[in-house]
Design an enzyme around this catalytic site. Structure first.
Site, mmCIF file in Angstrom:
data_model
loop_
_atom_site.group_PDB
_atom_site.id
_atom_site.type_symbol
_atom_site.label_atom_id
_atom_site.label_comp_id
_atom_site.label_asym_id
_atom_site.label_seq_id
_atom_site.Cartn_x
_atom_site.Cartn_y
_atom_site.Cartn_z
ATOM 1 N N ASN A 178 0.763 -1.120 0.012
ATOM 2 C CA ASN A 178 -0.031 0.158 -0.016
ATOM 3 C C ASN A 178 0.689 1.241 -0.047
ATOM 4 O O ASN A 178 0.527 2.313 -0.713
ATOM 5 C CB ASN A 178 -1.031 0.087 0.995
ATOM 6 C CG ASN A 178 -0.323 -0.049 2.450
ATOM 7 O OD1 ASN A 178 0.793 -0.676 2.764
ATOM 8 N ND2 ASN A 178 -1.079 0.602 3.390
ATOM 9 N N CYS A 182 -3.473 1.424 6.368
ATOM 10 C CA CYS A 182 -3.690 0.738 7.523
ATOM 11 C C CYS A 182 -4.329 1.617 8.666
ATOM 12 O O CYS A 182 -5.110 1.105 9.192
ATOM 13 C CB CYS A 182 -2.249 -0.044 8.307
ATOM 14 S SG CYS A 182 -1.181 1.196 8.747
ATOM 15 N N GLU A 195 7.348 0.712 16.488
ATOM 16 C CA GLU A 195 8.376 1.623 15.779
ATOM 17 C C GLU A 195 8.424 3.036 15.908
ATOM 18 O O GLU A 195 7.469 3.483 16.444
ATOM 19 C CB GLU A 195 8.391 0.848 14.279
ATOM 20 C CG GLU A 195 8.531 -0.436 13.938
ATOM 21 C CD GLU A 195 8.344 -0.930 12.710
ATOM 22 O OE1 GLU A 195 7.803 -0.164 11.913
ATOM 23 O OE2 GLU A 195 8.612 -2.310 12.638
ATOM 24 N N GLU A 213 3.406 -5.055 12.698
ATOM 25 C CA GLU A 213 2.757 -4.023 12.308
ATOM 26 C C GLU A 213 1.689 -4.474 11.101
ATOM 27 O O GLU A 213 1.957 -4.690 10.203
ATOM 28 C CB GLU A 213 3.403 -2.896 11.534
ATOM 29 C CG GLU A 213 4.595 -2.295 12.233
ATOM 30 C CD GLU A 213 4.228 -1.562 13.496
ATOM 31 O OE1 GLU A 213 2.792 -1.040 13.812
ATOM 32 O OE2 GLU A 213 5.129 -1.107 14.250
HETATM 33 P P1 NAD Z 1 0.513 -9.427 3.180
HETATM 34 O O1 NAD Z 1 0.376 -9.626 4.679
HETATM 35 O O2 NAD Z 1 -0.547 -10.140 2.238
HETATM 36 O O3 NAD Z 1 1.586 -9.128 2.686
HETATM 37 C C1 NAD Z 1 2.774 -8.270 3.367
HETATM 38 C C2 NAD Z 1 3.903 -8.735 2.763
HETATM 39 O O4 NAD Z 1 4.411 -10.220 3.324
HETATM 40 C C3 NAD Z 1 4.321 -8.933 1.429
HETATM 41 O O5 NAD Z 1 5.523 -8.505 0.930
HETATM 42 C C4 NAD Z 1 4.198 -10.479 1.124
HETATM 43 O O6 NAD Z 1 4.690 -10.813 -0.154
HETATM 44 C C5 NAD Z 1 4.749 -11.080 2.472
HETATM 45 N N1 NAD Z 1 4.125 -12.298 2.821
HETATM 46 C C6 NAD Z 1 2.949 -12.713 2.424
HETATM 47 N N2 NAD Z 1 2.794 -14.252 2.867
HETATM 48 C C7 NAD Z 1 3.865 -14.420 3.704
HETATM 49 C C8 NAD Z 1 4.366 -15.513 4.373
HETATM 50 N N3 NAD Z 1 3.999 -16.622 4.264
HETATM 51 N N4 NAD Z 1 5.954 -15.516 4.867
HETATM 52 C C9 NAD Z 1 6.369 -14.107 4.594
HETATM 53 N N5 NAD Z 1 5.961 -12.995 3.930
HETATM 54 C C10 NAD Z 1 4.907 -13.399 3.555
HETATM 55 O O7 NAD Z 1 -0.167 -7.980 3.251
HETATM 56 P P2 NAD Z 1 -0.837 -6.901 1.951
HETATM 57 O O8 NAD Z 1 -1.999 -7.355 1.509
HETATM 58 O O9 NAD Z 1 0.555 -6.625 1.222
HETATM 59 O O10 NAD Z 1 -0.925 -5.525 2.826
HETATM 60 C C11 NAD Z 1 -1.917 -4.967 3.425
HETATM 61 C C12 NAD Z 1 -2.193 -5.394 4.883
HETATM 62 O O11 NAD Z 1 -0.924 -4.684 5.396
HETATM 63 C C13 NAD Z 1 -3.411 -4.678 5.479
HETATM 64 O O12 NAD Z 1 -3.864 -5.532 6.403
HETATM 65 C C14 NAD Z 1 -3.062 -3.316 6.193
HETATM 66 O O13 NAD Z 1 -3.827 -3.054 7.272
HETATM 67 C C15 NAD Z 1 -1.637 -3.888 6.577
HETATM 68 N N6 NAD Z 1 -0.594 -2.739 6.874
HETATM 69 C C16 NAD Z 1 -0.191 -2.438 8.331
HETATM 70 C C17 NAD Z 1 0.259 -1.427 8.452
HETATM 71 C C18 NAD Z 1 0.789 -0.892 9.914
HETATM 72 O O14 NAD Z 1 1.841 -0.083 9.910
HETATM 73 N N7 NAD Z 1 0.118 -1.410 10.957
HETATM 74 C C19 NAD Z 1 0.668 -0.500 7.254
HETATM 75 C C20 NAD Z 1 0.598 -0.951 6.188
HETATM 76 C C21 NAD Z 1 -0.240 -1.916 5.855
#
Ligand code: NAD
Length: 488
Positions: free
Chosen positions: A156, A288, A469, A254
């Site tokens: 995102n 998020c 963080e 996060e």
């Molecule tokens: P996601 O969990 O699908 O993927 C995030 C990252 O993890 C990607 O690089 C993905 O390739 C990797 N990943 C996926 N499966 C994995 C595994 N089994 N092992 C290791 N890595 C793996 O999330 P997304 O769809 O890319 O992002 C959206 C989500 O992120 C939403 O839930 C959003 O709220 C959250 N988010 C949180 C914050 C925060 O600071 N709290 C900030 C931005 C986004």
């Protein structure tokens, strides 16, 4: 594979200071046209192994540099990214679907600032010391970098969130293996091209591109990566916790949110309405920290709703590279379908969709007909138990409901599994403090949204994360502390 034109951009992993091709690739799409934008390495264990090895080799030299030396390199990198800000912003917008305005004013400036901020903050940490005169002892703490940090980021805010991890990790003297989202890898690859000129020694920053299941998991499972900083969904975090458990890794997680905005009847609506529109729909609602449950006190509910919907209808959806556009494309076709399905579920449950999806028509420019667009959507009369009020939708959809008392709204705002960010609107300072104290939320903004001081902790409670963080928090996460006792 054969169908792709020769001009298609092909990314390569960045390992040990060199770009290295991969044996297989996956397509990455431009969400605003539905066309393939570039090909991204489909890395796995082998590539992660090579990157971890390079990071391990670089660690002794990098970790023994002074904070000042590292700080100068981080500042240089910040300058180089800033110099190319427009190219980075164009690439981020094309890759993620976000508007060029958002990429230019939020994503890339913040990526630059992440490096500048940690370049500065690393120079100002102190450690603790206590005296035990009766025992003839002095105790003090010392901090050292941990080793190879595994950094995994979502789609995102691609460069913004990746640099929010890389900057503190390397400022503290760690070396890193980073894995950006397979859907938004291009700006990380562009940053790699600047590392040498910035003076980052080979192997200090390695970037391995690919999917979570293959590349991400290989990194999480690697025995020589003692810490993982992850930003993404709660579901993925659960998997990461399981996979890293046999190695007892240090984790910073996060995760998602279901963030409430609470609007009391003494709120200044001239401030509240435009800010709550932004907090609901900025970056297509794909932040998020975005608001997705708006609780409005009953006395002003009708007025709020009328004004909020009228303003939401003015948000222009369309070509992200048009500077007058407010809402770009969602990240993927699948994600668009998922977000739309929530609106359908709400309707099936008897909620009222006041504007947007299924209610208003969306006119798109010719070149964007196959893009993943959606109108800002406002839903009213949704039950608190509805999946629209409980689950993270992560799109331009927000629910507005009425409440009566302070006590009631605190309980309702807290009645979800998440606890990331909340917003409170009131001109009563006592109330603002009371409510902020009782909300189960890592961040509470009152009468504003998304105003951040990077010095202070960032992170969520409950299913929104583990750890924080920020200047001190990131320093503590990316270093190992030792207590030393000297008897004289
Ligand atoms: P996601 O969990 O699908 O993927 C995030 C990252 O993890 C990607 O690089 C993905 O390739 C990797 N990943 C996926 N499966 C994995 C595994 N089994 N092992 C290791 N890595 C793996 O999330 P997304 O769809 O890319 O992002 C959206 C989500 O992120 C939403 O839930 C959003 O709220 C959250 N988010 C949180 C914050 C925060 O600071 N709290 C900030 C931005 C986004």
């Amino acid at each position: 594979m054969m169908a792709h034109s020769k001009a298609l951009l092909v990314l390569e992993n960045f390992i040990g200071g060199k770009f290295v091709p991969c044996s297989s690739y996956i397509d990455s799409y431009n969400p605003s046209t539905g066309d393939v934008y570039y090909r991204v390495p489909d890395s796995g264990k082998e590539e992660v192994e090579a990157a971890v090895k390079a990071a391990k080799n670089a660690f002794p030299v990098w970790s023994s540099k002074s904070p000042l030396e590292r700080s100068q390199i981080l500042n240089k990198l910040a300058d180089l990214i800033e110099h190319d800000l427009e190219a980075f912003a164009q690439a981020e917008s094309k890759d993620q679907g976000k508007t060029i305005t958002f990429a230019r004013t939020v994503d890339i400036p913040r990526a630059v600032y992440n490096f500048r901020f940690f370049a500065s903050s690393i120079l100002h940490h102190t450690t603790e010391c206590t005296e035990m005169a009766t025992m003839g002892c002095v105790h003090y703490t010392s901090r050292a970098p941990v080793g190879v940090a595994g950094l995994i980021s979502p789609w995102n805010l691609p460069l913004y969130l990746l640099t929010w991890k890389i900057a503190p990790a390397i400022a503290c003297g760690n070396t890193v293996v980073a894995k950006p989202s397979e859907m938004t890898s291009v700006t990380a690859w562009m940053m790699c091209k600047l590392l040498e000129e910035a003076g980052v020694p080979h192997g200090v920053v390695n970037v391995v591109f690919g999917t979570g299941a293959k590349a991400g998991e290989a990194l999480v499972c690697h025995p020589d990566v003692p810490l993982i900083s992850f930003t993404g969904s709660t579901l993925t975090a659960q998997r990461i916790m399981e996979k890293s458990a046999p190695h007892c890794k240090r984790l910073s997680l996060e995760l998602g949110g279901k963030n409430p905005a609470i609007v009391f009847d003494d709120a200044d609506l001239t401030q509240c309405i435009p800010t709550t529109l932004r907090s609901s729909f900025a970056n297509q609602g794909e932040i998020c920290l975005c608001t997705s449950r708006i609780f409005v006190q009953r006395g002003i509910y009708s007025e709020f709703l009328k004004r909020f919907v009228a303003e939401a209808k003015k948000w222009k959806v369309g070509n992200p590279s048009d500077p007058t556009v407010n809402v770009g494309a969602l990240i993927s076709k699948e994600h668009l379908e998922k977000v739309r399905s929530y609106v359908k579920k709400a309707q099936a449950e008897g909620a009222r969709v006041l504007c947007g999806e299924g209610v208003d028509s969306l006119a798109l420019p010719t070149g964007n007909q196959k893009g993943y667009f959606m109108l800002p959507t406002v839903i009213a009369e949704v039950k608190d138990e509805s999946c629209c009020m409980q689950e993270e939708i992560f799109g331009p959809v927000t629910c507005v409901v009425a409440f009566d008392t302070e006590e009631e709204v605190i309980e309702r705002a807290n009645s979800v599994k998440y606890g990331l960010a909340a917003t409170v609107w009131s001109s009563n300072v006592g109330r603002v403090h009371r409510v902020a104290q009782r909300l189960q939320s890592g961040l509470v903004w009152t009468n504003c949204w998304l105003v951040r001081d990077l010095n202070l902790p960032f992170g969520g409670m409950k299913a929104s994360g583990i750890g924080r963080e920020g200047a001190k928090d990131s320093y503590e996460f990316f270093t190992e502390v030792k207590t030393i006792t000297i008897k004289h």
